[in-house]
Write a protein that holds these residues in place. Structure first.
Motif, PDB file in Angstrom:
ATOM      1  N   TYR A  42      12.539 -17.418  -4.317  1.00 47.53           N
ATOM      2  CA  TYR A  42      11.849 -16.119  -4.274  1.00 47.53           C
ATOM      3  C   TYR A  42      10.891 -16.023  -5.447  1.00 47.53           C
ATOM      4  CZ  TYR A  42      11.024 -11.062  -4.092  1.00 47.53           C
ATOM      5  OH  TYR A  42      10.437  -9.823  -4.009  1.00 47.53           O
ATOM      6  N   ARG A  43       9.701 -15.486  -5.156  1.00 46.21           N
ATOM      7  CA  ARG A  43       8.736 -15.137  -6.200  1.00 46.21           C
ATOM      8  C   ARG A  43       8.601 -13.617  -6.196  1.00 46.21           C
ATOM      9  NH1 ARG A  43       2.212 -16.633  -6.599  1.00 46.21           N
ATOM     10  NH2 ARG A  43       1.648 -14.774  -7.798  1.00 46.21           N
ATOM     11  N   SER A  44       8.850 -13.020  -7.321  1.00 45.09           N
ATOM     12  CA  SER A  44       8.804 -11.552  -7.389  1.00 45.09           C
ATOM     13  C   SER A  44       7.368 -11.045  -7.399  1.00 45.09           C
ATOM     14  CB  SER A  44       9.538 -11.064  -8.637  1.00 45.09           C
ATOM     15  OG  SER A  44       8.714 -11.214  -9.793  1.00 45.09           O
ATOM     16  N   HIS A  45       7.233  -9.768  -7.148  1.00 49.18           N
ATOM     17  CA  HIS A  45       5.957  -9.103  -7.391  1.00 49.18           C
ATOM     18  C   HIS A  45       5.801  -8.898  -8.904  1.00 49.18           C
ATOM     19  CE1 HIS A  45       5.626  -8.422  -3.135  1.00 49.18           C
ATOM     20  NE2 HIS A  45       6.790  -7.782  -3.108  1.00 49.18           N
ATOM     21  N   VAL A  46       4.597  -8.614  -9.338  1.00 43.50           N
ATOM     22  CA  VAL A  46       4.360  -8.374 -10.763  1.00 43.50           C
ATOM     23  C   VAL A  46       5.203  -7.167 -11.203  1.00 43.50           C
ATOM     24  CG1 VAL A  46       2.649  -7.815 -12.515  1.00 43.50           C
ATOM     25  CG2 VAL A  46       2.024  -9.302 -10.587  1.00 43.50           C
ATOM     26  N   GLY A  47       5.974  -7.363 -12.268  1.00 43.18           N
ATOM     27  CA  GLY A  47       6.779  -6.283 -12.814  1.00 43.18           C
ATOM     28  C   GLY A  47       8.003  -5.911 -12.016  1.00 43.18           C
ATOM     29  N   GLU A  48       8.353  -6.723 -11.013  1.00 41.49           N
ATOM     30  CA  GLU A  48       9.528  -6.434 -10.175  1.00 41.49           C
ATOM     31  C   GLU A  48      10.796  -6.981 -10.833  1.00 41.49           C
ATOM     32  OE1 GLU A  48      11.001  -7.172  -5.536  1.00 41.49           O
ATOM     33  OE2 GLU A  48       9.544  -8.524  -6.463  1.00 41.49           O
TER      34      GLU A  48
ATOM     35  N   PHE B 270      21.343 -17.181 -12.641  1.00 43.82           N
ATOM     36  CA  PHE B 270      21.403 -15.917 -11.911  1.00 43.82           C
ATOM     37  C   PHE B 270      22.296 -16.141 -10.692  1.00 43.82           C
ATOM     38  CE2 PHE B 270      19.810 -13.279  -8.448  1.00 43.82           C
ATOM     39  CZ  PHE B 270      19.712 -12.020  -9.034  1.00 43.82           C
ATOM     40  N   VAL B 271      23.260 -15.251 -10.455  1.00 43.35           N
ATOM     41  CA  VAL B 271      24.164 -15.371  -9.317  1.00 43.35           C
ATOM     42  C   VAL B 271      23.717 -14.421  -8.216  1.00 43.35           C
ATOM     43  CG1 VAL B 271      26.555 -15.262  -8.537  1.00 43.35           C
ATOM     44  CG2 VAL B 271      26.053 -15.955 -10.885  1.00 43.35           C
ATOM     45  N   THR B 272      23.477 -14.969  -7.029  1.00 47.37           N
ATOM     46  CA  THR B 272      22.991 -14.162  -5.913  1.00 47.37           C
ATOM     47  C   THR B 272      24.145 -13.485  -5.184  1.00 47.37           C
ATOM     48  OG1 THR B 272      23.145 -15.823  -4.167  1.00 47.37           O
ATOM     49  CG2 THR B 272      21.216 -15.940  -5.632  1.00 47.37           C
ATOM     50  N   ASP B 273      23.804 -12.688  -4.175  1.00 48.34           N
ATOM     51  CA  ASP B 273      24.812 -12.078  -3.298  1.00 48.34           C
ATOM     52  C   ASP B 273      25.225 -13.003  -2.160  1.00 48.34           C
ATOM     53  OD1 ASP B 273      24.667  -9.792  -4.763  1.00 48.34           O
ATOM     54  OD2 ASP B 273      23.525  -8.633  -3.296  1.00 48.34           O
ATOM     55  N   GLN B 274      24.541 -14.145  -2.018  1.00 48.72           N
ATOM     56  CA  GLN B 274      24.765 -15.021  -0.864  1.00 48.72           C
ATOM     57  C   GLN B 274      25.938 -15.951  -1.136  1.00 48.72           C
ATOM     58  OE1 GLN B 274      21.094 -16.983   0.148  1.00 48.72           O
ATOM     59  NE2 GLN B 274      19.917 -15.075   0.147  1.00 48.72           N
ATOM     60  N   GLU B 275      26.931 -15.885  -0.249  1.00 54.57           N
ATOM     61  CA  GLU B 275      28.117 -16.715  -0.436  1.00 54.57           C
ATOM     62  C   GLU B 275      27.774 -18.183  -0.227  1.00 54.57           C
ATOM     63  OE1 GLU B 275      31.712 -15.634   1.489  1.00 54.57           O
ATOM     64  OE2 GLU B 275      31.326 -13.490   1.321  1.00 54.57           O
TER      65      GLU B 275
ATOM     66  N   ALA C 196      19.584 -10.716  -3.656  1.00 53.41           N
ATOM     67  CA  ALA C 196      20.633  -9.854  -4.207  1.00 53.41           C
ATOM     68  C   ALA C 196      20.191  -8.395  -4.148  1.00 53.41           C
ATOM     69  CB  ALA C 196      20.947 -10.252  -5.648  1.00 53.41           C
ATOM     70  N   ALA C 197      21.113  -7.526  -3.801  1.00 52.20           N
ATOM     71  CA  ALA C 197      20.836  -6.090  -3.774  1.00 52.20           C
ATOM     72  C   ALA C 197      20.927  -5.517  -5.185  1.00 52.20           C
ATOM     73  CB  ALA C 197      21.833  -5.385  -2.851  1.00 52.20           C
ATOM     74  N   ASN C 198      19.996  -4.631  -5.493  1.00 57.31           N
ATOM     75  CA  ASN C 198      20.046  -3.890  -6.763  1.00 57.31           C
ATOM     76  C   ASN C 198      20.101  -4.801  -7.988  1.00 57.31           C
ATOM     77  OD1 ASN C 198      20.193  -1.371  -5.344  1.00 57.31           O
ATOM     78  ND2 ASN C 198      22.365  -1.822  -4.956  1.00 57.31           N
ATOM     79  N   ALA C 199      19.422  -5.930  -7.913  1.00 51.90           N
ATOM     80  CA  ALA C 199      19.424  -6.853  -9.044  1.00 51.90           C
ATOM     81  C   ALA C 199      18.481  -6.359 -10.139  1.00 51.90           C
ATOM     82  CB  ALA C 199      18.992  -8.243  -8.584  1.00 51.90           C
TER      83      ALA C 199
ATOM     84  N   SER D  30      27.463  -4.591  -5.591  1.00 48.95           N
ATOM     85  CA  SER D  30      27.459  -5.999  -5.202  1.00 48.95           C
ATOM     86  C   SER D  30      28.482  -6.785  -6.007  1.00 48.95           C
ATOM     87  CB  SER D  30      26.071  -6.598  -5.426  1.00 48.95           C
ATOM     88  OG  SER D  30      26.124  -7.991  -5.312  1.00 48.95           O
ATOM     89  N   LEU D  31      29.342  -7.504  -5.294  1.00 46.93           N
ATOM     90  CA  LEU D  31      30.353  -8.308  -5.973  1.00 46.93           C
ATOM     91  C   LEU D  31      29.714  -9.360  -6.862  1.00 46.93           C
ATOM     92  CD1 LEU D  31      33.268  -9.242  -6.381  1.00 46.93           C
ATOM     93  CD2 LEU D  31      33.035 -10.618  -4.284  1.00 46.93           C
ATOM     94  N   SER D  32      28.601  -9.965  -6.408  1.00 50.08           N
ATOM     95  CA  SER D  32      27.981 -11.011  -7.213  1.00 50.08           C
ATOM     96  C   SER D  32      27.435 -10.467  -8.524  1.00 50.08           C
ATOM     97  CB  SER D  32      26.865 -11.713  -6.432  1.00 50.08           C
ATOM     98  OG  SER D  32      25.785 -10.855  -6.231  1.00 50.08           O
ATOM     99  N   ARG D  33      26.977  -9.189  -8.513  1.00 47.28           N
ATOM    100  CA  ARG D  33      26.498  -8.614  -9.761  1.00 47.28           C
ATOM    101  C   ARG D  33      27.640  -8.472 -10.762  1.00 47.28           C
ATOM    102  NH1 ARG D  33      23.143  -9.874  -7.502  1.00 47.28           N
ATOM    103  NH2 ARG D  33      23.038 -11.214  -9.286  1.00 47.28           N
ATOM    104  N   LEU D  34      28.818  -8.044 -10.281  1.00 48.38           N
ATOM    105  CA  LEU D  34      29.980  -7.945 -11.166  1.00 48.38           C
ATOM    106  C   LEU D  34      30.354  -9.330 -11.694  1.00 48.38           C
ATOM    107  CD1 LEU D  34      32.184  -5.409  -9.175  1.00 48.38           C
ATOM    108  CD2 LEU D  34      30.800  -4.975 -11.205  1.00 48.38           C
TER     109      LEU D  34
END
Length: 621
Positions: free
Chosen positions: A63-69, A253-258, A76-79, A9-13
């Motif tokens: 977004y609200r994550s699951h516990v421990g997610e 936190f930077v997402t994958d969404q342009e 974002a992919a693979n965040a 993911s470009l946003s992760r970089l």
């Protein structure tokens, strides 16, 4: 230089690159949507989500994550939330204990925690730049300024804290574009929550932000404030959890969404905010949708109709009604004055124009939860109390309003009347309204339209308006139909030039807003209808509430609708006035008539048309 992963993911970089850049204290705009982060123990997660829902302006939940997610698949992919913010704050029992570049050391604890991703105002800065708006913090290479305000968020469970805002200086001629651009991005906090004097939010010094960097205004800039996700940091501190984490302010936190939002000229009127300056002291702008403004302009055009062919249109200034209604909508305490003793040969000398419009405004202001008082001449105080009491008994208004008089016993008496302990920093009222109230001319006398001096029948209530002009935080409105009414001094030159006997009768005392009407009562009815439209306007209500809380319920809107003027209520009130000997202004007739125009069909038809603009059935009460 950067932490490498298997993710493509470009946003992760970009997120990794931001860690390096922030280590050098350089802020970049990534071109991707960004998010504020709050991480809490699972036992607090439900309450914090409810807190976000109740305070959607500062805390738009993405977004609200699951516990421990660790990840957040919608954003974002693979965040990995342990590593993907440039910097984190660590809180223990609500106290900031350290800042770290990752949370890997807390992996065990994070297995019982929930991550919240919240919208961020950095996401709309590129949209502003595309719309031609200079973003001063970017120009100056600074993090945005963030301030705690005196406005409290709505409490949920252990979570309660002040609203935090960001401030960006905006050129005056760009305010509409800025409001329209950001309103279209509710997930990035949406439109501004305040435009103007920072002191109105309890911010004393723009050079001393609690978070971020000071950003300098350029000449002609206006401070514009948006709800800020750092409110979540304040909420964590106030709730004192044993352990919690947030992003470090400015290190999102930077997402994958342009970031693809752009300014559009084709926004539908209900979603298109317009800004209006409603006060210069202090500087204060308000916002309403284009749709609501267009409806109030329709009210304005109806109210200024001139069936008596008196030339009233010459005094008309467009949007005075809009600005008056906006200012009254922000007010919490309103003083209304009326009473024109034109019939000096009769007892009582008052006319039927004025009191109905005053009571119509008072009824709507009451329904909106504002404190209202009526001020009139001492000699007419008892009669007006009886009129108000009868109006309550007949259902014209829900509850009686206090009635006061002002005789002006000395040079300091206006300040003591308007302000607690005579302190100009503690005004009792936010707005003064005069409707068909005899106004002082330049020679110190008070004249009816026939140039008869009625000064002996008039108390110096004008002094309150004169004093209010020098008291920060008090705005004024004058409603009139001839130019000799209190507040119409704003258009006195036009009165002198165009109205019969204008050079003698023109009121010399100005108001901030001069609402011209064919009959002054019509101006009062239009104000009541305009207030209803504004408070049913989601754009305006959100601005009023500074992005906090819910929009009004259907029951609230029904209460407001029931408080609108109607043909039935206004006919009833006119009958009450006749009962007490109050006469028509032009003819002196004692009957259902105002300014020589019979209630049916002239006044009744106009009231019905005003109600039609509010999209209510004219026959409803």
């Amino acid at each position: 230089m950067f932490r490498l992963t298997s993710r493509l993911s470009l946003s992760r970089l970009i997120s990794q690159a931001r860690q390096y850049l922030w280590s050098m204290e350089i802020r970049t705009n990534s071109g991707f949507l960004q998010a504020n982060v709050v991480i809490l123990h699972k036992d607090l997660a439900d309450d914090f989500e409810a807190f976000c829902r109740a305070n959607g302006g500062p805390l738009p939940l993405l977004y609200r994550s699951h516990v421990g997610e660790w990840g957040c698949p919608p954003l974002a992919a693979n965040a990995d939330i342990r590593t993907d913010c440039p910097r984190y704050c660590v809180f223990e029992n609500g106290v900031l204990t350290k800042k770290v570049v990752d949370l890997l050391a807390y992996t065990t604890q994070l297995q019982d925690m929930v991550s919240f991703y919240l919208g961020c105002s950095f996401s709309f800065e590129r949209a502003l730049e595309k719309a031609g708006v200079p973003v001063r913090n970017v120009e100056q290479g600074k993090n945005v300024s963030m301030f705690k305000t005196v406005r409290s968020c709505y409490r949920v469970g252990r979570f309660e804290c002040p609203l935090v805002v960001t401030m960006r200086p905006v050129p005056l001629d760009k305010l509409d574009i800025v409001a329209q651009c950001t309103h279209l991005m509710p997930q990035a906090h949406g439109g501004p929550v305040h435009i103007g004097d920072p002191a109105m939010l309890g911010i004393q010094d723009l050079s001393c932000p609690e978070y971020g960097d000071p950003v300098k205004c350029s000449p002609g800039d206006v401070p514009v404030f948006w709800a800020c996700g750092v409110t979540g940091v304040e909420a964590v501190q106030s709730s004192k959890p044993a352990l919690a984490f947030t992003h470090s302010p400015g290190c999102m936190f930077v997402t994958d969404q342009e970031d693809t939002a752009t300014y559009s000229l084709t926004v539908k009127p209900s979603d298109c905010p317009l800004t209006f300056c409603i006060s210069q002291n202090p500087l204060h702008f308000s916002i309403a949708s284009k749709a609501a403004v267009q409806q109030i302009r329709q009210l304005e055009e109806i109210a200024v109709e001139d069936p008596g062919q008196r030339g009233i249109r010459a005094l008309f200034i467009q949007d005075e009604l809009v600005k008056s209604c906006l200012s009254l909508s922000h007010a919490s305490s309103v003083l209304i004055t009326t009473g024109f003793p034109t019939h000096y040969m009769h007892d009582p000398p008052e006319e039927t124009d004025g009191p109905p419009g005053a009571i119509a405004m008072a009824a709507m202001l009451q329904a909106l939860g504002k404190q209202v008082v009526l001020v009139t001449d001492q000699r007419a105080l008892d009669m007006n109390r009886r009129i108000v009491q009868d109006a309550v008994e007949k259902g014209v208004m829900k509850t009686a309003v206090p009635l006061l008089s002002f005789q002006g016993t000395g040079p300091e008496s206006p300040i003591h009347f308007l302000c607690h302990d005579g302190d100009p920093k503690k005004p009792r009222y936010d707005h003064l309204v005069a409707i068909e109230r005899s106004g002082r001319a330049s020679d110190g006398n008070y004249y009816n339209m026939r140039m008869v001096n009625i000064k002996h029948l008039v108390d110096p209530i004008d002094d309150l308006f004169t004093a209010a002009s020098s008291i920060p935080g008090i705005s004024t409105t004058g409603i009139g139909d001839g130019g000799n009414e209190l507040g119409m001094g704003k258009v006195k030159d036009v009165v002198k030039a165009h109205m019969p006997n204008g050079s003698v009768i023109a009121c010399d005392v100005s108001a901030d807003c001069a609402v011209t009407a064919g009959v002054s009562n019509w101006g009062g009815y239009a104000v009541a209808c305009g207030l209803y439209l504004l408070n049913c306007c989601p754009v305006h209500r959100r601005y009023l509430q500074q992005g906090l809380g819910e929009l009004p319920s259907a029951q609230e809107q029904k209460t407001w609708a029931n408080s609108l003027p109607s043909v039935e209520k206004e006919e009833e009130l006119l009958s009450i006035l006749v009962k007490y000997g109050v006469r028509s202004g032009k003819t002196g007739n004692l009957g259902l008539e105002v300014d020589g125009l019979t209630f049916h069909p002239t006044h009744s038809d106009l009231i019905s048309r005003l109600r039609e603009v509010t999209q209510l059935a004219p026959s409803s009460s």
